[in-house]
Design a protein around this motif. Structure first.
Motif, PDB file in Angstrom:
ATOM      1  N   ASP A   1      -4.569  26.751  10.847  1.00 50.43           N
ATOM      2  CA  ASP A   1      -4.413  26.226   9.495  1.00 50.43           C
ATOM      3  C   ASP A   1      -4.480  27.369   8.476  1.00 50.43           C
ATOM      4  O   ASP A   1      -5.108  28.406   8.707  1.00 50.43           O
ATOM      5  CB  ASP A   1      -5.540  25.238   9.175  1.00 50.43           C
TER       6      ASP A   1
ATOM      7  N   THR B   1      -5.163  25.438   1.188  1.00 49.44           N
ATOM      8  CA  THR B   1      -6.262  24.632   0.673  1.00 49.44           C
ATOM      9  C   THR B   1      -6.411  23.329   1.455  1.00 49.44           C
ATOM     10  O   THR B   1      -5.417  22.628   1.673  1.00 49.44           O
ATOM     11  CB  THR B   1      -6.021  24.286  -0.815  1.00 49.44           C
TER      12      THR B   1
ATOM     13  N   HIS C   1      -7.107  19.420   2.389  1.00 53.10           N
ATOM     14  CA  HIS C   1      -6.954  18.162   1.665  1.00 53.10           C
ATOM     15  C   HIS C   1      -8.316  17.554   1.325  1.00 53.10           C
ATOM     16  O   HIS C   1      -8.451  16.835   0.329  1.00 53.10           O
ATOM     17  CB  HIS C   1      -6.161  17.158   2.509  1.00 53.10           C
ATOM     18  N   HIS C   2      -9.326  17.857   2.156  1.00 50.36           N
ATOM     19  CA  HIS C   2     -10.670  17.313   1.945  1.00 50.36           C
ATOM     20  C   HIS C   2     -11.672  18.214   2.640  1.00 50.36           C
ATOM     21  O   HIS C   2     -11.400  18.736   3.724  1.00 50.36           O
ATOM     22  CB  HIS C   2     -10.773  15.894   2.513  1.00 50.36           C
TER      23      HIS C   2
END
Length: 283
Positions: A125, A128, A130-131
């Motif tokens: 990854d 930013t 998502h959570h």
């Protein structure tokens, strides 16, 4: 990479039952008591899978090279505990894909299968999230505090021999056993390889770096790992890694232990869960 870790991850081609076969030598530095540390074996398994990838997957523009990939998931069943000595690694390709590639790696010693693993390679990854939820590491400083408990030179070093390959410092507030007290099965700390910056393969080792969290419950002794699954989420920033190990359910015979690993920026870089056996009391 530290000299000890570089030596551990040096693979020599060999003959064997896999599509690609290697031989490696495990130094006594990577032991807990007399047996090889589980996270060190997973790190070696990850190196074997990454090294074999380019030999097993045909190069074309639609598939990434090994340098673009990380072991996003490693699932290992620990069938027996090897000694620090030569081991053989047999790698088989199970699925080649544009997004994920799956390989299996068997780690054997003296002809006996010790660890059976599946390794999923993919791009890590980036960007930013998502959570992102609050974690037990949010209030831990990026670098060890002056009252941190250094493993090297402490009584723990008599059992945990990794001090010549990496630095490990425990957060004293989460290790009450050092004060002769008990507490929650949560251990936090800092770690980094000797004389170099951490990388993805080192993060795999860190996902099994904590002393058994059941020590905080006054359960001492060897806690053998039955199964360990590790996820590498991102590449690492330079600096110390922070880790937290915790357990939700400590049963009469088994317990689970979860590791959360963040880099110097506070970004989650790796996670793991293992099932381990409660240490047997020595009467």
């Amino acid at each position: 990479m530290s000299d000890k870790i570089a030596e551990l991850l040096t693979l020599h081609p060999s003959d064997g039952p896999g599509d690609v076969n290697y031989r490696a030598v495990i130094d006594p530095a990577f032991t807990i008591g007399p047996k090889v540390h589980g996270g060190s074996m997973q790190m070696l398994v990850a190196r074997a899978a990454l090294t074999a990838y380019d030999d097993l997957v045909d190069a074309d523009e639609s598939r990434p090279s090994a340098s673009d990939l990380v072991p996003v998931a490693i699932a290992s069943d620990y069938l027996a505990a090897p000694d620090p000595a030569g081991v053989d690694l047999a790698v088989r390709l199970r699925k080649r894909g544009r997004t994920v590639t799956l390989l299996t790696v068997g780690l054997s010693q003296n002809g006996r299968l010790m660890v059976s693993s599946s390794v999923t390679l993919a791009r890590p990854d980036s960007g930013t999230p998502h959570h992102s939820s609050p974690s037990v590491l949010d209030d831990l400083q990026p670098e060890p505090t002056s009252d941190g408990i250094e493993i090297d030179g402490s009584p723990i070093a008599e059992v945990m021999h990794l001090g010549s390959a990496l630095d490990v410092v425990l957060d004293p507030t989460s290790f009450p056993v050092a004060r002769g007290e008990t507490g929650e099965p949560v251990v936090r700390g800092w770690t980094r390889p000797k004389n170099t910056e951490p990388d993805v393969e080192f993060a795999v080792l860190v996902c099994d770096i904590s002393p058994p969290v059941v020590m905080n419950l006054a359960l001492f002794g060897w806690a053998p790992t039955v199964q360990l699954t590790t996820y590498v989420r991102r590449r690492l920033a330079a600096g110390w890694l922070r880790f937290a190990a915790s357990s939700t359910e400590v049963g009469p015979g088994m317990f689970e232990e979860d590791h959360l690993v963040v880099d110097s920026t506070g970004t989650v870089v790796a996670q793991s869960r293992q099932l381990a056996l409660i240490p047997q009391r020595q009467d």
